[in-house]
Design an enzyme around this catalytic site. Structure first.
Site, short mmCIF file in Angstrom:
data_model
loop_
_atom_site.label_atom_id
_atom_site.label_comp_id
_atom_site.label_asym_id
_atom_site.label_seq_id
_atom_site.Cartn_x
_atom_site.Cartn_y
_atom_site.Cartn_z
N ARG A 76 13.61 1.89 8.06
CA ARG A 76 12.84 0.71 7.62
C ARG A 76 13.60 -0.58 7.90
O ARG A 76 13.02 -1.60 8.28
CB ARG A 76 12.49 0.84 6.14
CG ARG A 76 11.43 1.88 5.85
CD ARG A 76 11.22 2.04 4.35
NE ARG A 76 10.80 0.80 3.71
CZ ARG A 76 10.82 0.62 2.39
NH1 ARG A 76 11.28 1.58 1.60
NH2 ARG A 76 10.40 -0.51 1.85
N HIS A 125 12.20 -6.86 -6.35
CA HIS A 125 12.55 -5.47 -5.98
C HIS A 125 13.74 -5.37 -5.04
O HIS A 125 13.95 -4.34 -4.41
CB HIS A 125 11.33 -4.77 -5.37
CG HIS A 125 10.20 -4.63 -6.33
ND1 HIS A 125 8.90 -4.43 -5.92
CD2 HIS A 125 10.17 -4.67 -7.67
CE1 HIS A 125 8.12 -4.34 -7.00
NE2 HIS A 125 8.85 -4.50 -8.07
N THR A 194 -1.00 -7.84 -2.28
CA THR A 194 -0.47 -6.76 -3.11
C THR A 194 -1.62 -5.95 -3.70
O THR A 194 -2.65 -6.48 -4.08
CB THR A 194 0.44 -7.28 -4.24
OG1 THR A 194 0.90 -6.18 -5.02
CG2 THR A 194 -0.25 -8.30 -5.13
C1 BV8 Z 1 10.33 -0.56 -14.24
C2 BV8 Z 1 11.37 -1.34 -3.60
C3 BV8 Z 1 11.27 -0.24 -16.38
C4 BV8 Z 1 11.73 0.00 -3.02
C5 BV8 Z 1 9.37 -0.96 -4.96
C6 BV8 Z 1 3.61 0.56 -16.69
C7 BV8 Z 1 2.47 1.27 -16.39
C8 BV8 Z 1 2.48 2.26 -15.42
C9 BV8 Z 1 3.67 2.55 -14.72
C10 BV8 Z 1 4.79 1.85 -15.02
C11 BV8 Z 1 4.75 0.86 -15.99
N1 BV8 Z 1 6.02 0.32 -16.07
C12 BV8 Z 1 6.83 0.97 -15.19
C13 BV8 Z 1 6.10 1.91 -14.54
C14 BV8 Z 1 6.60 2.81 -13.52
C15 BV8 Z 1 6.59 2.16 -12.13
C16 BV8 Z 1 5.19 1.86 -11.67
O1 BV8 Z 1 4.74 0.73 -11.70
N2 BV8 Z 1 4.52 2.88 -11.18
C17 BV8 Z 1 3.18 2.66 -10.66
C18 BV8 Z 1 3.11 3.13 -9.23
C19 BV8 Z 1 2.21 3.36 -11.56
N3 BV8 Z 1 7.38 0.94 -12.13
C20 BV8 Z 1 8.71 1.00 -12.06
O2 BV8 Z 1 9.31 2.06 -12.05
C21 BV8 Z 1 9.46 -0.30 -11.98
N4 BV8 Z 1 10.53 -0.27 -12.93
O3 BV8 Z 1 9.26 -0.86 -14.66
O4 BV8 Z 1 11.48 -0.43 -15.01
C22 BV8 Z 1 11.01 1.24 -16.56
C23 BV8 Z 1 12.04 2.12 -16.28
C24 BV8 Z 1 11.81 3.50 -16.47
C25 BV8 Z 1 10.55 3.95 -16.91
C26 BV8 Z 1 9.51 3.03 -17.13
C27 BV8 Z 1 9.75 1.67 -16.96
C28 BV8 Z 1 10.09 -0.48 -10.61
C29 BV8 Z 1 9.01 -0.74 -9.60
C30 BV8 Z 1 9.67 -1.15 -8.26
C31 BV8 Z 1 9.55 -0.03 -7.25
N5 BV8 Z 1 10.09 -0.48 -5.95
N6 BV8 Z 1 9.92 -1.40 -3.81
C32 BV8 Z 1 11.24 0.13 -1.61
O5 BV8 Z 1 10.59 -0.78 -1.07
O6 BV8 Z 1 11.56 1.18 -1.01
S1 BV8 Z 1 7.70 -1.08 -5.14
C33 BV8 Z 1 6.92 -0.97 -3.63
O7 BV8 Z 1 5.55 -0.77 -3.87
C34 BV8 Z 1 6.90 -2.26 -2.86
O8 BV8 Z 1 8.08 -3.00 -2.93
C35 BV8 Z 1 5.80 -3.04 -3.48
O9 BV8 Z 1 6.30 -3.92 -4.42
C36 BV8 Z 1 5.06 -2.02 -4.25
C37 BV8 Z 1 3.57 -2.13 -4.14
O10 BV8 Z 1 3.27 -2.24 -2.88
P1 BV8 Z 1 2.48 -3.57 -2.39
O11 BV8 Z 1 3.44 -4.63 -2.09
O12 BV8 Z 1 1.36 -3.91 -3.29
O13 BV8 Z 1 1.98 -2.96 -1.10
P2 BV8 Z 1 0.84 -1.92 -0.98
O14 BV8 Z 1 1.08 -1.17 0.26
O15 BV8 Z 1 0.66 -1.17 -2.25
O16 BV8 Z 1 -0.46 -2.86 -0.83
C38 BV8 Z 1 -0.52 -3.80 0.22
C39 BV8 Z 1 -1.70 -4.69 -0.08
O17 BV8 Z 1 -1.78 -5.65 0.97
C40 BV8 Z 1 -3.02 -3.95 -0.10
O18 BV8 Z 1 -3.78 -4.38 -1.21
C41 BV8 Z 1 -3.69 -4.40 1.20
O19 BV8 Z 1 -5.11 -4.50 1.05
C42 BV8 Z 1 -3.13 -5.77 1.40
N7 BV8 Z 1 -3.07 -6.24 2.77
C43 BV8 Z 1 -3.00 -5.51 3.91
N8 BV8 Z 1 -2.94 -6.36 4.98
C44 BV8 Z 1 -2.97 -7.62 4.48
C45 BV8 Z 1 -3.05 -7.55 3.09
N9 BV8 Z 1 -3.09 -8.64 2.31
C46 BV8 Z 1 -3.08 -9.84 2.92
N10 BV8 Z 1 -2.99 -10.00 4.26
C47 BV8 Z 1 -2.94 -8.91 5.07
N11 BV8 Z 1 -2.88 -9.08 6.41
#
Ligand code: BV8
Length: 250
Positions: A76, A125, A194
């Site tokens: 990556r 992140h 996002t």
């Molecule tokens: C934490 C780095 C405390 C690594 C990443 C509450 C509820 C439910 C779950 C949780 C919660 N709190 C915590 C959680 C767990 C978890 C979580 O959220 N899980 C989800 C999946 C349910 N969160 C965590 O673990 C976070 N830590 O909260 O700590 C804690 C600790 C322990 C236990 C509980 C809590 C840490 C989260 C960080 C993870 N690391 N990245 C790496 O990159 O390898 S996240 C990773 O996915 C990316 O960095 C990005 O941030 C994330 C989401 O991706 P997006 O950026 O949104 O990209 P995606 O592909 O999803 O979407 C792209 C979008 O772009 C689409 O909508 C598309 O339509 C659009 N698009 C496409 N083309 C275009 C466009 N838009 C505009 N223009 C275009 N041309």
């Protein structure tokens, strides 16, 4: 910067933007899509197609198979290194220069906002170009050449890993506090590119909406956030944002 003319920018949004004192922006992988960096959920191609990124981006995956996770990030990093900022990134640099107060918050780890010229980027992140050690978070700009994969920390000997926040890991406290403060105090909150699925980043635009800030979503697809947005600009950020700046300039 040639903006696409068919992008419809509401007059009311332009008025709100002109009147805004503090604009906050949250970006996700979508803003880098037009730079050729696949979004987090599309990232898996070729060798990596068999893996779920959410399974790889965890401390458990690294402990189970550090070589596999290190090589995924190396792939990556190389891909991101070949990418260049696109007109969407550039439009945010220009926007920052024309509003009184501007906070750019990103979930992305690709560093493209910084390479586009954005300053004080709030990186929730981490940054894939930075490396730290697993045991003590020693930030290591370089390490002795070795055939070990992953390499080891020159300070403490533990395994090196990317300086990104994995699922299940806490976000950097200062960055998160800055992002929450911006969501609590801005007049206008943009959520750009996002899927609004990852917490706690996804809750930031909701915080802004709850206290009456104007929320603008820029995304070709609807997301769980769309229904909370005052304006949903349906299109690619690389076209929508330049079109918005074109309107702001006149
Ligand atoms: C934490 C780095 C405390 C690594 C990443 C509450 C509820 C439910 C779950 C949780 C919660 N709190 C915590 C959680 C767990 C978890 C979580 O959220 N899980 C989800 C999946 C349910 N969160 C965590 O673990 C976070 N830590 O909260 O700590 C804690 C600790 C322990 C236990 C509980 C809590 C840490 C989260 C960080 C993870 N690391 N990245 C790496 O990159 O390898 S996240 C990773 O996915 C990316 O960095 C990005 O941030 C994330 C989401 O991706 P997006 O950026 O949104 O990209 P995606 O592909 O999803 O979407 C792209 C979008 O772009 C689409 O909508 C598309 O339509 C659009 N698009 C496409 N083309 C275009 C466009 N838009 C505009 N223009 C275009 N041309």
């Amino acid at each position: 910067m040639t903006a696409s003319t068919e992008i419809e920018i509401p007059d009311l949004l332009v008025q709100n933007l002109r009147a805004a004192n503090h604009v906050a922006v949250l970006t996700g992988a979508g803003i880098s899509a037009e730079s050729g960096v696949p979004t987090f959920r599309e990232a898996q191609t070729g060798l990596w197609a068999q893996y779920d990124p959410q399974e790889l981006a965890t401390p458990q995956a690294f402990r189970r198979n550090p070589k596999l996770v290190w090589e995924w990030y190396a792939w990556r990093r190389e891909l991101v290194g070949r990418a260049t900022p696109n007109p969407g990134h550039a439009a945010l640099v220009e926007l920052a220069a024309v509003v009184p107060k501007f906070t750019l918050i990103t979930q992305n780890v690709d560093g493209l906002h910084q390479r586009a010229g954005s300053e004080n980027v709030v990186c929730l992140h981490g940054n894939i170009a930075e490396t730290k050690c697993y045991d003590h978070n020693h930030l290591v700009p370089h390490w002795p050449e070795s055939d070990r994969v992953p390499p080891i920390c020159p300070i403490c000997g533990s395994l090196l890993r990317p300086n990104v926040v994995w699922f299940g890991e806490n976000l950097p406290v200062a960055a998160l506090n800055t992002a929450v403060a911006a969501a609590e105090s801005c007049d206008l909150f943009f959520t750009i590119g996002t899927s609004a699925l990852v917490q706690p980043a996804a809750s930031l635009p909701l915080r802004a909406a709850e206290r009456g800030a104007t929320v603008v979503e820029v995304n070709p697809q609807p997301t769980p956030l769309t229904r909370f947005a005052d304006f949903a600009l349906t299109g690619p950020a690389g076209q929508v944002l330049p079109a918005l700046l074109d309107r702001l300039r006149v």
